[in-house]
Write a protein that holds these residues in place. Sequence first.
Motif, PDB file in Angstrom:
ATOM      1  N   MET A  15      22.293  89.690  52.180  1.00 48.13           N
ATOM      2  CA  MET A  15      23.061  90.708  51.491  1.00 48.13           C
ATOM      3  C   MET A  15      24.239  90.030  50.798  1.00 48.13           C
ATOM      4  SD  MET A  15      24.976  94.097  53.090  1.00 48.13           S
ATOM      5  CE  MET A  15      23.491  94.990  53.469  1.00 48.13           C
ATOM      6  N   SER A  16      24.400  90.314  49.516  1.00 49.50           N
ATOM      7  CA  SER A  16      25.508  89.714  48.766  1.00 49.50           C
ATOM      8  C   SER A  16      26.823  90.389  49.130  1.00 49.50           C
ATOM      9  CB  SER A  16      25.257  89.853  47.268  1.00 49.50           C
ATOM     10  OG  SER A  16      25.456  91.200  46.861  1.00 49.50           O
ATOM     11  N   ALA A  17      27.922  89.758  48.753  1.00 46.15           N
ATOM     12  CA  ALA A  17      29.250  90.324  49.028  1.00 46.15           C
ATOM     13  C   ALA A  17      29.409  91.671  48.334  1.00 46.15           C
ATOM     14  CB  ALA A  17      30.336  89.353  48.592  1.00 46.15           C
ATOM     15  N   ASP A  18      28.885  91.798  47.116  1.00 44.02           N
ATOM     16  CA  ASP A  18      28.982  93.079  46.392  1.00 44.02           C
ATOM     17  C   ASP A  18      28.212  94.180  47.109  1.00 44.02           C
ATOM     18  OD1 ASP A  18      30.602  92.005  44.438  1.00 44.02           O
ATOM     19  OD2 ASP A  18      28.948  91.623  43.046  1.00 44.02           O
ATOM     20  N   GLN A  19      27.016  93.847  47.592  1.00 44.84           N
ATOM     21  CA  GLN A  19      26.226  94.835  48.326  1.00 44.84           C
ATOM     22  C   GLN A  19      26.924  95.231  49.617  1.00 44.84           C
ATOM     23  OE1 GLN A  19      22.648  92.474  48.527  1.00 44.84           O
ATOM     24  NE2 GLN A  19      21.554  93.916  47.192  1.00 44.84           N
ATOM     25  N   GLU A  20      27.523  94.260  50.305  1.00 43.12           N
ATOM     26  CA  GLU A  20      28.235  94.539  51.550  1.00 43.12           C
ATOM     27  C   GLU A  20      29.439  95.439  51.284  1.00 43.12           C
ATOM     28  OE1 GLU A  20      30.269  91.979  55.108  1.00 43.12           O
ATOM     29  OE2 GLU A  20      28.559  91.133  54.040  1.00 43.12           O
TER      30      GLU A  20
END
Length: 105
Positions: free
Chosen positions: A1-6
């Motif tokens: 999971m990318s930082a943006d998704q998180e």
Amino acid sequence: MSADQENLSVTLQRVLRGGIVDKPSVARDLAEIILKSGYGKRELDRQRPLVVKDRGDFWQIDGSYNRERRPGAKGSVMIQIAKTDGRVIRIELPIIMGVPGPAPQ
């Protein structure tokens, strides 16, 4: 999971449910895990019952041991947990010191 998704996930939790830690019972369960892991089962049992207070953006969980602050003993634990992401903001488990008597003459 990318930082943006998180970040999106945490934001959605906050908007839809008031955060990942959205209920006092969840905050109490987390505090019990933290207290047992950091200080042991004996200290957890000593601090029960834990009292959960809603402080807006976070939960404050207070222990019940030595609330009257008797000198020479541990005090009551205080744990603060962020509602949005479950982050531990603060933990305190004070040792209550007595006031020394008069100096010997």
